[in-house]
Design a protein around this motif. Structure first.
Motif, PDB file in Angstrom:
ATOM      1  N   THR A  25       0.808  -1.212   0.000  1.00 17.16           N
ATOM      2  CA  THR A  25       0.000   0.000   0.000  1.00 17.16           C
ATOM      3  C   THR A  25       0.849   1.273   0.000  1.00 17.16           C
ATOM      4  OG1 THR A  25      -0.152  -0.119   2.419  1.00 17.16           O
ATOM      5  CG2 THR A  25      -1.973  -1.052   1.165  1.00 17.16           C
ATOM      6  N   TYR A  26       1.907   1.290   0.809  1.00 13.18           N
ATOM      7  CA  TYR A  26       2.696   2.522   0.905  1.00 13.18           C
ATOM      8  C   TYR A  26       3.361   2.851  -0.431  1.00 13.18           C
ATOM      9  CZ  TYR A  26       5.936   6.088   2.456  1.00 13.18           C
ATOM     10  OH  TYR A  26       6.626   7.266   2.576  1.00 13.18           O
ATOM     11  N   LEU A  61      -7.871   8.056  -9.997  1.00 13.89           N
ATOM     12  CA  LEU A  61      -8.354   7.247 -11.112  1.00 13.89           C
ATOM     13  C   LEU A  61      -8.768   5.856 -10.669  1.00 13.89           C
ATOM     14  CD1 LEU A  61      -8.717   6.864 -14.216  1.00 13.89           C
ATOM     15  CD2 LEU A  61      -6.292   6.244 -14.308  1.00 13.89           C
ATOM     16  N   PHE A  62      -8.185   5.376  -9.565  1.00 10.01           N
ATOM     17  CA  PHE A  62      -8.370   3.982  -9.154  1.00 10.01           C
ATOM     18  C   PHE A  62      -9.396   3.860  -8.030  1.00 10.01           C
ATOM     19  CE2 PHE A  62      -4.289   4.361 -11.152  1.00 10.01           C
ATOM     20  CZ  PHE A  62      -4.302   3.280 -12.033  1.00 10.01           C
ATOM     21  N   SER A  63     -10.433   3.078  -8.295  1.00 12.13           N
ATOM     22  CA  SER A  63     -11.489   2.905  -7.300  1.00 12.13           C
ATOM     23  C   SER A  63     -11.030   2.008  -6.161  1.00 12.13           C
ATOM     24  CB  SER A  63     -12.750   2.317  -7.944  1.00 12.13           C
ATOM     25  OG  SER A  63     -12.473   1.080  -8.557  1.00 12.13           O
ATOM     26  N   GLU A  64     -10.130   1.052  -6.448  1.00 13.14           N
ATOM     27  CA  GLU A  64      -9.643   0.164  -5.403  1.00 13.14           C
ATOM     28  C   GLU A  64      -8.208  -0.268  -5.700  1.00 13.14           C
ATOM     29  OE1 GLU A  64     -12.180  -2.638  -3.412  1.00 13.14           O
ATOM     30  OE2 GLU A  64     -13.787  -2.223  -4.829  1.00 13.14           O
ATOM     31  N   ILE A  65      -7.490  -0.543  -4.625  1.00 16.26           N
ATOM     32  CA  ILE A  65      -6.136  -1.075  -4.727  1.00 16.26           C
ATOM     33  C   ILE A  65      -6.075  -2.342  -3.885  1.00 16.26           C
ATOM     34  CG2 ILE A  65      -3.706  -0.706  -4.177  1.00 16.26           C
ATOM     35  CD1 ILE A  65      -4.143   2.265  -4.657  1.00 16.26           C
ATOM     36  N   SER A  79       2.623  -0.129   6.652  1.00 17.91           N
ATOM     37  CA  SER A  79       2.550   1.139   7.372  1.00 17.91           C
ATOM     38  C   SER A  79       3.757   1.254   8.294  1.00 17.91           C
ATOM     39  CB  SER A  79       1.257   1.231   8.186  1.00 17.91           C
ATOM     40  OG  SER A  79       1.186   0.177   9.131  1.00 17.91           O
ATOM     41  N   PHE A  80       4.088   2.477   8.656  1.00 16.87           N
ATOM     42  CA  PHE A  80       5.227   2.718   9.548  1.00 16.87           C
ATOM     43  C   PHE A  80       4.796   2.543  10.998  1.00 16.87           C
ATOM     44  CE2 PHE A  80       6.636   4.726   5.692  1.00 16.87           C
ATOM     45  CZ  PHE A  80       7.994   4.454   5.673  1.00 16.87           C
TER      46      PHE A  80
END
Length: 261
Positions: free
Chosen positions: A119-120, A134-138, A144-145
């Motif tokens: 994700t990061y 532009l992207f509805s989902e990833i 995460s840190f």
């Protein structure tokens, strides 16, 4: 089984009228290299020790990436350096033109990312190039840190596919996504398009049908494996195959599809 999904800024309802689904891999598809290579460049001496290099095991890419990130933290590499490295990765040839085309045809295409990165990295890079919305989902591995400043990477899910890395089967994700969106929309997508480069991009495209299209990066593993499959077992690979070396190759195909009414 457990799942981690990063929802996009746009609600799926916004795309309810979209006729087509466009799915992107990230490493060496959207960006010109593997994001892990960018991490190695910010390690001391721009390299990692042999014990870390040799710790990689097939099917355990996620675990290897976790070890690299842990090593960087131990060496004092901070979030700012990681962010700068990711933001500095160039796009694959013509990728920004392709995203520009899709942005101008959002009424036709719903776009999502399906990647074994994290994700990061993906969120950081997409925001840098101004295309996050532009992207509805990833769909990717969560990262995460923590309070110590270490980027902690987790697996996306557990699955039973024997062909995919332990942390992610893209076909399972794709089938679930298509079923959910068909229910939400009240109808399936007319066509599904998948653009990728690697061996792990084969499994999701096996869920596609003859009306759909796979875009393997020319002369990369995905392309070579598809060629071998089509030679060894003609008819087993269902989607249309359009190899690409530049984003314009994909745009030219999509233009024809959009014009079909």
């Amino acid at each position: 089984m457990f799942w981690f999904i990063v929802a996009g800024m746009a609600s799926p309802a916004v795309h309810s009228a979209s006729r087509f689904l466009m799915l992107f891999d990230f490493d060496e598809t959207m960006i010109a290299e593997s994001s892990d290579d960018a991490m190695i460049r910010i390690a001391p001496g721009q390299s990692i020790p042999d014990w870390l290099k040799n710790s990689f095991r097939p099917g355990r890419y996620n675990e290897h990436s976790q070890r690299i990130l842990a090593y960087l933290a131990q060496q004092g590499v901070k979030e700012g350096a990681i962010r700068e490295a990711i933001e500095g990765i160039p796009p694959a040839p013509g990728l920004l033109a392709l995203l520009g085309f899709l942005r101008s045809h959002q009424q036709d295409f719903e776009c999502a990312v399906l990647s074994d990165a994290n994700t990061y990295f993906i969120e950081t890079w997409l925001r840098k190039v101004g295309t996050r919305q532009l992207f509805s989902e990833i769909f990717t591995n969560p990262a995460s840190f923590n309070k110590d400043g270490r980027l902690v990477l987790l697996p996306f899910h557990a699955h039973e596919c024997t062909q995919c890395p332990e942390n992610m089967c893209k076909q399972v994700i794709l089938r679930d996504y298509l079923a959910r969106r068909a229910s939400e929309r009240g109808k399936p997508f007319q066509k599904v398009f998948y653009i990728g480069d690697g061996a792990n991009d084969i499994c999701p495209t096996l869920a596609l049908g003859q009306k759909d299209t796979a875009f393997p990066r020319r002369d990369f593993p995905m392309h070579r494996i598809i060629q071998d499959m089509k030679t060894a077992q003609p008819g087993i690979y269902k989607p249309t195959v359009v190899p690409w070396a530049h984003g314009e190759d994909v745009i030219n195909c999509l233009k024809k599809v959009v014009e079909e009414r």
